[in-house]
Design an enzyme around this catalytic site. Structure first.
Site, mmCIF file in Angstrom:
data_model
loop_
_atom_site.group_PDB
_atom_site.id
_atom_site.type_symbol
_atom_site.label_atom_id
_atom_site.label_comp_id
_atom_site.label_asym_id
_atom_site.label_seq_id
_atom_site.Cartn_x
_atom_site.Cartn_y
_atom_site.Cartn_z
ATOM 1 N N SER A 107 9.239 -1.189 -6.096
ATOM 2 C CA SER A 107 8.446 -0.994 -5.595
ATOM 3 C C SER A 107 7.719 -1.672 -6.236
ATOM 4 O O SER A 107 7.615 -2.722 -7.682
ATOM 5 C CB SER A 107 7.572 0.244 -7.174
ATOM 6 O OG SER A 107 5.978 0.247 -6.313
ATOM 7 N N LYS A 108 7.031 -2.602 -5.141
ATOM 8 C CA LYS A 108 5.563 -3.739 -6.039
ATOM 9 C C LYS A 108 4.594 -3.254 -6.059
ATOM 10 O O LYS A 108 3.798 -4.609 -6.738
ATOM 11 C CB LYS A 108 5.159 -4.397 -4.219
ATOM 12 C CG LYS A 108 6.108 -5.536 -3.910
ATOM 13 C CD LYS A 108 5.388 -6.268 -2.440
ATOM 14 C CE LYS A 108 5.986 -7.508 -2.003
ATOM 15 N NZ LYS A 108 6.849 -8.249 -2.643
ATOM 16 N N THR A 166 5.049 7.771 -5.571
ATOM 17 C CA THR A 166 5.695 7.592 -4.486
ATOM 18 C C THR A 166 5.959 8.878 -4.456
ATOM 19 O O THR A 166 6.234 9.756 -4.654
ATOM 20 C CB THR A 166 5.538 6.120 -4.632
ATOM 21 O OG1 THR A 166 6.372 6.194 -3.090
ATOM 22 C CG2 THR A 166 6.815 5.806 -5.367
ATOM 23 N N LYS A 214 4.038 12.865 -3.533
ATOM 24 C CA LYS A 214 2.575 12.564 -2.975
ATOM 25 C C LYS A 214 2.356 14.609 -3.280
ATOM 26 O O LYS A 214 1.128 14.692 -3.100
ATOM 27 C CB LYS A 214 2.605 12.504 -1.748
ATOM 28 C CG LYS A 214 3.291 10.582 -2.377
ATOM 29 C CD LYS A 214 2.655 10.061 -0.627
ATOM 30 C CE LYS A 214 3.052 8.946 -1.288
ATOM 31 N NZ LYS A 214 2.670 7.759 -0.441
ATOM 32 N N ASP A 236 -3.325 5.903 1.121
ATOM 33 C CA ASP A 236 -1.573 5.379 2.590
ATOM 34 C C ASP A 236 -3.382 5.854 3.890
ATOM 35 O O ASP A 236 -2.666 4.181 4.530
ATOM 36 C CB ASP A 236 -0.732 6.240 2.063
ATOM 37 C CG ASP A 236 0.124 6.047 1.040
ATOM 38 O OD1 ASP A 236 0.328 5.340 1.054
ATOM 39 O OD2 ASP A 236 0.088 7.161 0.436
ATOM 40 N N ALA A 244 7.654 12.651 11.575
ATOM 41 C CA ALA A 244 6.438 14.031 11.130
ATOM 42 C C ALA A 244 6.815 14.348 10.179
ATOM 43 O O ALA A 244 5.725 14.807 10.108
ATOM 44 C CB ALA A 244 6.782 15.234 12.010
ATOM 45 N N GLY A 245 6.968 12.606 8.779
ATOM 46 C CA GLY A 245 6.884 13.484 7.597
ATOM 47 C C GLY A 245 5.060 13.119 7.385
ATOM 48 O O GLY A 245 4.587 13.422 7.667
ATOM 49 N N GLY A 246 5.569 13.214 5.862
ATOM 50 C CA GLY A 246 3.971 13.324 5.066
ATOM 51 C C GLY A 246 3.235 11.966 5.212
ATOM 52 O O GLY A 246 1.967 12.186 5.402
ATOM 53 N N TYR A 281 8.558 -2.224 5.421
ATOM 54 C CA TYR A 281 8.211 -3.216 4.824
ATOM 55 C C TYR A 281 8.738 -3.670 3.975
ATOM 56 O O TYR A 281 10.149 -3.345 3.764
ATOM 57 C CB TYR A 281 6.935 -3.215 3.641
ATOM 58 C CG TYR A 281 6.826 -2.674 2.752
ATOM 59 C CD1 TYR A 281 6.699 -1.347 1.834
ATOM 60 C CD2 TYR A 281 7.573 -3.669 1.254
ATOM 61 C CE1 TYR A 281 6.582 -1.083 1.077
ATOM 62 C CE2 TYR A 281 8.057 -2.706 0.221
ATOM 63 C CZ TYR A 281 6.629 -1.619 0.124
ATOM 64 O OH TYR A 281 6.744 -0.540 -1.638
ATOM 65 N N GLY A 304 5.265 -2.594 7.407
ATOM 66 C CA GLY A 304 4.707 -1.901 6.550
ATOM 67 C C GLY A 304 3.750 -2.535 5.639
ATOM 68 O O GLY A 304 2.958 -1.732 4.341
HETATM 69 P P1 NDP Z 1 9.301 11.794 4.917
HETATM 70 O O1 NDP Z 1 10.144 12.365 3.907
HETATM 71 O O2 NDP Z 1 8.520 13.243 4.617
HETATM 72 O O3 NDP Z 1 10.017 12.057 6.397
HETATM 73 C C1 NDP Z 1 10.758 11.478 6.986
HETATM 74 C C2 NDP Z 1 10.853 11.614 8.957
HETATM 75 O O4 NDP Z 1 11.513 10.442 8.950
HETATM 76 C C3 NDP Z 1 11.309 12.401 8.887
HETATM 77 O O5 NDP Z 1 10.093 13.170 9.990
HETATM 78 C C4 NDP Z 1 12.215 12.672 9.429
HETATM 79 O O6 NDP Z 1 12.374 13.514 10.747
HETATM 80 C C5 NDP Z 1 12.384 11.563 10.077
HETATM 81 N N1 NDP Z 1 13.469 10.309 9.737
HETATM 82 C C6 NDP Z 1 14.125 10.355 8.871
HETATM 83 N N2 NDP Z 1 15.408 9.584 9.063
HETATM 84 C C7 NDP Z 1 15.815 9.632 10.371
HETATM 85 C C8 NDP Z 1 16.741 8.723 11.877
HETATM 86 N N3 NDP Z 1 17.739 8.341 10.866
HETATM 87 N N4 NDP Z 1 15.843 9.165 12.904
HETATM 88 C C9 NDP Z 1 15.002 10.065 13.376
HETATM 89 N N5 NDP Z 1 13.683 10.460 12.448
HETATM 90 C C10 NDP Z 1 14.187 10.321 10.964
HETATM 91 O O7 NDP Z 1 9.268 10.561 5.106
HETATM 92 P P2 NDP Z 1 7.637 9.553 4.327
HETATM 93 O O8 NDP Z 1 6.950 10.085 5.159
HETATM 94 O O9 NDP Z 1 7.251 10.287 2.518
HETATM 95 O O10 NDP Z 1 7.640 8.011 4.421
HETATM 96 C C11 NDP Z 1 8.084 7.430 5.985
HETATM 97 C C12 NDP Z 1 8.418 5.886 5.425
HETATM 98 O O11 NDP Z 1 7.031 5.473 5.913
HETATM 99 C C13 NDP Z 1 9.255 6.004 5.040
HETATM 100 O O12 NDP Z 1 9.738 4.804 5.332
HETATM 101 C C14 NDP Z 1 8.112 4.856 3.799
HETATM 102 O O13 NDP Z 1 9.149 4.038 2.584
HETATM 103 C C15 NDP Z 1 7.197 4.355 4.789
HETATM 104 N N6 NDP Z 1 5.971 4.690 3.589
HETATM 105 C C16 NDP Z 1 5.381 2.763 4.040
HETATM 106 C C17 NDP Z 1 3.595 2.942 2.896
HETATM 107 C C18 NDP Z 1 3.666 1.214 3.538
HETATM 108 O O14 NDP Z 1 2.581 2.060 2.417
HETATM 109 N N7 NDP Z 1 4.030 0.930 3.845
HETATM 110 C C19 NDP Z 1 3.740 4.021 2.418
HETATM 111 C C20 NDP Z 1 4.185 5.195 2.406
HETATM 112 C C21 NDP Z 1 5.200 5.249 3.188
HETATM 113 P P3 NDP Z 1 13.372 15.443 10.575
HETATM 114 O O15 NDP Z 1 12.120 15.985 10.834
HETATM 115 O O16 NDP Z 1 14.304 14.966 11.982
HETATM 116 O O17 NDP Z 1 14.244 14.827 9.093
#
Ligand code: NDP
Length: 264
Positions: free
Chosen positions: A15-16, A60, A64, A100, A122-124, A209, A229
């Protein structure tokens, strides 16, 4: 005595945030100190916070939602999206915020006439940012590789699709919200889909990022402007810092010091 802050997560070694916040504390002359803490169990977040005598934390992956549950008070946006990445202690109570999403909204504000946005993932992070973008007037469509995580978006009225059901149309911004490319060389969606949506986009954005992901490399091959990012990370940090220091400093003066973390 210094006020103590930290980032909680697992892992947190990369983490930065400690560098960002400590540079801002030092630059602004605020008596604070920011560390990192690898938390093993989300349910221990609250007791760990108090045991360490902290004033504030960032949270992180993967805590969350646990942070959301640990708070006594939530700001309306954090309440709505169910995810907290910033907690501040005031008179023994924990106040939770999500920085965020506003950080991301600010990061893409440079694309002034963008309106239609395609999220890959479609994650968090996609969930909170989709809500804030919708509130700000963007039209957000969500494309995810599997269906279960799309259910919440469907309930909230977003247009959604899986790779199998997707019917592309023009989008102003295509945004990687997945972790594909973070620690592997994966694209966030099949190349055929990306080759169909990238050409009509004004720009492509990634929330990852510090590296050029396969998605951003592909966007570049299509001749598109790209953005990673880093600004999202910086802006969520600045907004968290405003909460940590009770809005004592302006956004730009915090930015002046915090952005030095990105020159290292
Ligand atoms: P989650 O674990 O909640 O969600 C992950 C998502 O990525 C799901 O939709 C998942 O799909 C999909 N996924 C993962 N691997 C693959 C793949 N190989 N191919 C296609 N889809 C994939 O993650 P977060 O929402 O917490 O984080 C997402 C990203 O955001 C991370 O890379 C994180 O580092 C980045 N981030 C950056 C921030 C910043 O400040 N720049 C702040 C917060 C997050 P499925 O539902 O099918 O599993």
């Amino acid at each position: 005595m210094s006020l103590m802050y930290a980032i909680f997560g697992n892992p947190v070694s990369h983490s930065k945030s400690p560098l960002m916040h400590n540079l801002a504390f030092k630059g602004l002359g605020f008596n604070g100190c920011y560390n990192r803490y690898r938390l093993e169990e989300g349910e221990k977040l609250r007791e760990t916070f108090f045991a360490l005598g902290l004033k504030g934390i960032n949270i992180t992956v993967p805590y969350k939602e646990a942070a959301y549950r640990a708070c006594d008070q939530l700001d309306p946006f954090a309440q709505k999206v169910g995810a907290v990445n910033t907690i501040v202690e005031k008179e023994g109570k924990l106040y939770g915020y999500n920085t965020d999403a506003p950080g991301f909204l600010k990061a893409i504000s440079e694309f002034e006439d963008a309106k239609e946005v395609l999220f890959l993932g479609a994650g968090g992070t996609a969930q909170s940012t989709a809500v804030i973008l919708k509130e700000a007037g963007y039209e957000v469509s969500i494309l995810n590789r599997s269906a279960p995580r799309l259910e919440r978006f469907v309930q909230e009225g977003f247009e959604t699709a899986t790779f199998e059901t997707f019917a592309p149309h023009p989008y102003d911004l295509v945004i990687n919200m997945t972790s594909a490319g973070l620690e592997d060389d994966a694209l966030p969606a099949p190349k055929t889909i990306l080759d169909a949506v990238i050409p009509s986009a004004k720009a492509c954005v990634d929330v990852i990022y510090g590296k050029e992901t396969p998605f951003l490399k592909l966007a570049k091959q299509h001749g598109k402007p790209i953005k990673d990012g880093s600004d999202m990370l910086l802006y969520q940090g600045i907004i968290a810092f405003e909460h940590f220091t009770d809005h004592r400093y302006g956004f730009d003066e915090i930015k002046h010091h915090m952005q030095k973390a990105f020159q290292w």
